[in-house]
Design a protein around this motif. Sequence first.
Motif, PDB file in Angstrom:
ATOM      1  N   TYR A  99      15.385 -14.832 -57.879  1.00  0.00           N
ATOM      2  CA  TYR A  99      15.571 -13.575 -57.136  1.00  0.00           C
ATOM      3  C   TYR A  99      14.791 -12.464 -57.795  1.00  0.00           C
ATOM      4  CZ  TYR A  99      19.501 -16.112 -55.162  1.00  0.00           C
ATOM      5  OH  TYR A  99      20.264 -17.048 -54.528  1.00  0.00           O
ATOM      6  N   ARG A 100      14.541 -11.400 -57.021  1.00  0.00           N
ATOM      7  CA  ARG A 100      14.003 -10.178 -57.624  1.00  0.00           C
ATOM      8  C   ARG A 100      15.198  -9.368 -58.097  1.00  0.00           C
ATOM      9  NH1 ARG A 100       9.738  -7.415 -53.689  1.00  0.00           N
ATOM     10  NH2 ARG A 100      10.487  -5.571 -54.763  1.00  0.00           N
ATOM     11  N   ALA A 101      15.191  -9.043 -59.404  1.00  0.00           N
ATOM     12  CA  ALA A 101      16.323  -8.308 -59.964  1.00  0.00           C
ATOM     13  C   ALA A 101      16.498  -6.971 -59.251  1.00  0.00           C
ATOM     14  CB  ALA A 101      16.098  -8.097 -61.458  1.00  0.00           C
ATOM     15  N   PHE A 248      -2.802 -10.811 -50.088  1.00  0.00           N
ATOM     16  CA  PHE A 248      -2.063 -11.982 -50.592  1.00  0.00           C
ATOM     17  C   PHE A 248      -1.160 -11.559 -51.752  1.00  0.00           C
ATOM     18  CE2 PHE A 248      -6.105 -13.030 -48.818  1.00  0.00           C
ATOM     19  CZ  PHE A 248      -5.889 -14.165 -48.060  1.00  0.00           C
ATOM     20  N   ARG A 249       0.086 -11.963 -51.692  1.00  0.00           N
ATOM     21  CA  ARG A 249       1.001 -11.670 -52.803  1.00  0.00           C
ATOM     22  C   ARG A 249       1.890 -12.878 -53.024  1.00  0.00           C
ATOM     23  NH1 ARG A 249       2.847  -5.368 -51.507  1.00  0.00           N
ATOM     24  NH2 ARG A 249       0.711  -4.627 -51.269  1.00  0.00           N
ATOM     25  N   ASN A 250       1.980 -13.283 -54.276  1.00  0.00           N
ATOM     26  CA  ASN A 250       2.822 -14.439 -54.592  1.00  0.00           C
ATOM     27  C   ASN A 250       4.276 -13.981 -54.694  1.00  0.00           C
ATOM     28  OD1 ASN A 250       3.556 -16.994 -55.209  1.00  0.00           O
ATOM     29  ND2 ASN A 250       2.554 -17.071 -57.206  1.00  0.00           N
ATOM     30  N   GLU A 251       4.853 -13.609 -53.566  1.00  0.00           N
ATOM     31  CA  GLU A 251       6.203 -13.028 -53.537  1.00  0.00           C
ATOM     32  C   GLU A 251       7.215 -14.011 -54.129  1.00  0.00           C
ATOM     33  OE1 GLU A 251       6.957 -10.033 -52.599  1.00  0.00           O
ATOM     34  OE2 GLU A 251       5.365  -9.335 -51.264  1.00  0.00           O
ATOM     35  N   ILE A 252       8.099 -13.481 -54.957  1.00  0.00           N
ATOM     36  CA  ILE A 252       9.096 -14.354 -55.599  1.00  0.00           C
ATOM     37  C   ILE A 252      10.079 -14.873 -54.566  1.00  0.00           C
ATOM     38  CG2 ILE A 252      10.955 -14.464 -57.298  1.00  0.00           C
ATOM     39  CD1 ILE A 252       9.576 -12.069 -58.676  1.00  0.00           C
ATOM     40  N   GLU A 265      -1.249  -9.407 -43.362  1.00  0.00           N
ATOM     41  CA  GLU A 265      -2.361  -8.553 -42.975  1.00  0.00           C
ATOM     42  C   GLU A 265      -1.938  -7.087 -43.065  1.00  0.00           C
ATOM     43  OE1 GLU A 265      -3.947 -10.222 -39.445  1.00  0.00           O
ATOM     44  OE2 GLU A 265      -5.842  -9.161 -39.630  1.00  0.00           O
ATOM     45  N   GLN A 266      -2.850  -6.275 -43.571  1.00  0.00           N
ATOM     46  CA  GLN A 266      -2.540  -4.847 -43.705  1.00  0.00           C
ATOM     47  C   GLN A 266      -3.500  -4.012 -42.867  1.00  0.00           C
ATOM     48  OE1 GLN A 266      -2.821  -4.291 -48.023  1.00  0.00           O
ATOM     49  NE2 GLN A 266      -0.625  -3.891 -48.054  1.00  0.00           N
ATOM     50  N   MET A 267      -3.027  -2.840 -42.464  1.00  0.00           N
ATOM     51  CA  MET A 267      -3.895  -1.853 -41.813  1.00  0.00           C
ATOM     52  C   MET A 267      -3.766  -0.614 -42.695  1.00  0.00           C
ATOM     53  SD  MET A 267      -2.935  -2.531 -37.817  1.00  0.00           S
ATOM     54  CE  MET A 267      -1.177  -2.153 -37.779  1.00  0.00           C
ATOM     55  N   ILE A 374       0.180   0.006 -43.537  1.00  0.00           N
ATOM     56  CA  ILE A 374       1.182  -0.639 -42.682  1.00  0.00           C
ATOM     57  C   ILE A 374       0.879  -2.128 -42.587  1.00  0.00           C
ATOM     58  CG2 ILE A 374      -0.143   0.368 -40.738  1.00  0.00           C
ATOM     59  CD1 ILE A 374       2.266  -0.036 -38.967  1.00  0.00           C
ATOM     60  N   GLY A 375       1.923  -2.942 -42.567  1.00  0.00           N
ATOM     61  CA  GLY A 375       1.759  -4.390 -42.456  1.00  0.00           C
ATOM     62  C   GLY A 375       1.729  -4.791 -40.982  1.00  0.00           C
ATOM     63  N   VAL A 376       0.686  -5.513 -40.594  1.00  0.00           N
ATOM     64  CA  VAL A 376       0.592  -5.942 -39.181  1.00  0.00           C
ATOM     65  C   VAL A 376       1.778  -6.840 -38.838  1.00  0.00           C
ATOM     66  CG1 VAL A 376      -0.808  -7.149 -37.462  1.00  0.00           C
ATOM     67  CG2 VAL A 376      -1.932  -5.956 -39.346  1.00  0.00           C
TER      68      VAL A 376
HETATM   69  P1  ATP Z   1       7.986  -4.078 -50.347  1.00  0.00           P
HETATM   70  O1  ATP Z   1       8.678  -2.999 -51.127  1.00  0.00           O
HETATM   71  O2  ATP Z   1       8.692  -4.477 -49.083  1.00  0.00           O
HETATM   72  O3  ATP Z   1       7.551  -5.246 -51.192  1.00  0.00           O
HETATM   73  P2  ATP Z   1       5.635  -2.614 -50.789  1.00  0.00           P
HETATM   74  O4  ATP Z   1       6.176  -1.231 -50.994  1.00  0.00           O
HETATM   75  O5  ATP Z   1       5.211  -3.414 -51.954  1.00  0.00           O
HETATM   76  O6  ATP Z   1       6.618  -3.453 -49.855  1.00  0.00           O
HETATM   77  P3  ATP Z   1       3.072  -1.742 -50.002  1.00  0.00           P
HETATM   78  O7  ATP Z   1       2.404  -2.239 -51.217  1.00  0.00           O
HETATM   79  O8  ATP Z   1       3.282  -0.261 -49.856  1.00  0.00           O
HETATM   80  O9  ATP Z   1       4.442  -2.517 -49.782  1.00  0.00           O
HETATM   81  O10 ATP Z   1       2.305  -2.322 -48.719  1.00  0.00           O
HETATM   82  C1  ATP Z   1       2.172  -1.607 -47.520  1.00  0.00           C
HETATM   83  C2  ATP Z   1       2.723  -2.375 -46.348  1.00  0.00           C
HETATM   84  O11 ATP Z   1       2.269  -3.722 -46.352  1.00  0.00           O
HETATM   85  C3  ATP Z   1       4.245  -2.487 -46.326  1.00  0.00           C
HETATM   86  O12 ATP Z   1       4.817  -1.337 -45.760  1.00  0.00           O
HETATM   87  C4  ATP Z   1       4.456  -3.715 -45.477  1.00  0.00           C
HETATM   88  O13 ATP Z   1       4.423  -3.378 -44.098  1.00  0.00           O
HETATM   89  C5  ATP Z   1       3.254  -4.582 -45.796  1.00  0.00           C
HETATM   90  N1  ATP Z   1       3.622  -5.640 -46.750  1.00  0.00           N
HETATM   91  C6  ATP Z   1       3.695  -5.548 -48.096  1.00  0.00           C
HETATM   92  N2  ATP Z   1       4.046  -6.729 -48.634  1.00  0.00           N
HETATM   93  C7  ATP Z   1       4.188  -7.602 -47.605  1.00  0.00           C
HETATM   94  C8  ATP Z   1       4.522  -8.975 -47.504  1.00  0.00           C
HETATM   95  N3  ATP Z   1       4.757  -9.704 -48.573  1.00  0.00           N
HETATM   96  N4  ATP Z   1       4.585  -9.538 -46.264  1.00  0.00           N
HETATM   97  C9  ATP Z   1       4.327  -8.816 -45.158  1.00  0.00           C
HETATM   98  N5  ATP Z   1       4.000  -7.515 -45.190  1.00  0.00           N
HETATM   99  C10 ATP Z   1       3.929  -6.900 -46.385  1.00  0.00           C
END
Ligand code: ATP
Length: 513
Positions: A99-101, A248-252, A265-267, A374-376
């Motif tokens: 988990y993320r703490a 790309f992020r290696n989300e925990i 994808e980001q915009m 913003i995240g697509v």
């Molecule tokens: P979170 O706190 O949810 O991890 P973040 O604050 O790290 O997000 P930012 O780095 O500000 O997010 O990224 C900008 C936008 O990119 C976010 O508002 C979200 O819409 C999108 N985003 C970020 N991480 C992800 C992900 N792992 N999957 C899908 N969309 C993402």
Amino acid sequence: MAQEDVFKKIVSHCKEYGFVFPSSEIYDGLGAVYDYGQNGVELKNNIKQYWWKAMTMLHENIVGIDSAIFMHPTIWKASGHVDAFNDPLIDNRDSKKRYRADVLIEDQIAKYDEKIQKEVEKARKRFGDSFDEAKYMETSERVKETKEKRDNLHARYAEAMQGPDLEALKQIILDEEIVDPISGTKNWTDVRQFNLMFATEMGASADASMKVYLRPETAQGIFVNYLNVQKTGRMKIPFGIAQIGKAFRNEIVARQFIFRMREFEQMEMQFFVAPGTELEWFPKWKETRMKWHQALGFGAENYRFHDHEKLAHYANAATDIEFKMPFGFKEVEGIHSRTNFDLSQHEKFSGKSIKYFDPQTNESYTPYVIETSIGVDRMFLSIMCHAFEEEKLENGETRTVLKLPAALAPVKCAVMPLVKKDGLPEKAREIIDQLKFHFNCQYDEKDSIGKRYRRQDAIGTPYCVTVDHDTLTDGKVTLRFRDTMEQERVNISDLNSIIEDKVSIASLLKKLQ
Ligand code: ATP
């Protein structure tokens, strides 16, 4: 129905109707990676178009770029991602889950907030019209006690995240008696830092290869090109650069379907301004972006700003636009005043001057930046969540309908012959041949008309056109509207003018003026 069940339905609807599939499904999937299907890609492309056009067509001083995913690795050193793009992780020894703490603690804070909210709602019902919420919050012992616990926790958490202090984070989890939702135990490991960037090797031979990263955000591609664009485009400050692309992020912990993915994808748009003016631009961009969201017509009550109390060391203001998902208000977009941090870092690490020369003042300076990000995929999810409806009809039946904004719908118009003979299919094809140059059409002749309407409702098609025997003589068709299910007899020659304006991205853009 519980919100959790609604969300499950949305996820399975996305799969059943060709919006989103788990990636590599025949190999049992790949964690937090998804593919977009035939309808999903259309919706996604429309979202991107809406954003891109709102940025680059409605603002004379914003232009776009498309930078590469691979970038020089020093960029990520300069931006701070190599050293600090970390999440604090914690494992539960019994469930073996990670988990993320920070998320565990934030969920705990949200539980206190929910408890307070429930008390308030109960009291509101009890007191009726005479209810004074502010007074109740000040006087109710139960609320005061919960609020104090919540605020103390919040203060401890905010302090622990400065640094961050990993031991302090663990102590909070122990003190709050937070349990693993799966095992139900408090058997936690220590908290450790985990870098979220994916790395790979570039170059053919082992000696000459270089460690490169898959970009975790698109913004840096804009920063390192800022001077190229400024000079070649003769841009004058203030100006912006927009980009849409994969990150790309290696989300925990990958949770909630496409809300948190490992490939997404980001915009992003970086707006370059003169130093000292950034806090004037920040509220303007907040307002502009909120307007963009609300133009979709989902109701202002489903959005809110969440201003950051704890700012990243390089930011002097930050807010999130949150949207009400079935699992609560969640961040869809971030708006940050990033000062001149990134550009200064790139000057330092590259040794090159990337200052802007202001012809009006004859001065050179490193611009300050307001970022909208913003995240697509999150936007896609928020739209799906709001559009999905199981509607009770007067005849007792239920229809599943996606009430998508018409400009975003994957298919704009379905054309259907009443029967598969007597020249009706040919007439229907003729109509499509006229309309297909203007918007996305679909031909459907299978099953009863009722079933065909339901199929189109389920993918959010705003208009259905039915060709019957009379059409052949009077040149008229039945036009059916998705939301009201009303039907109207109209001339074939009028179809384009009735539909095109309502389904065009321009119809949305006009609301932003
Ligand atoms: P979170 O706190 O949810 O991890 P973040 O604050 O790290 O997000 P930012 O780095 O500000 O997010 O990224 C900008 C936008 O990119 C976010 O508002 C979200 O819409 C999108 N985003 C970020 N991480 C992800 C992900 N792992 N999957 C899908 N969309 C993402």
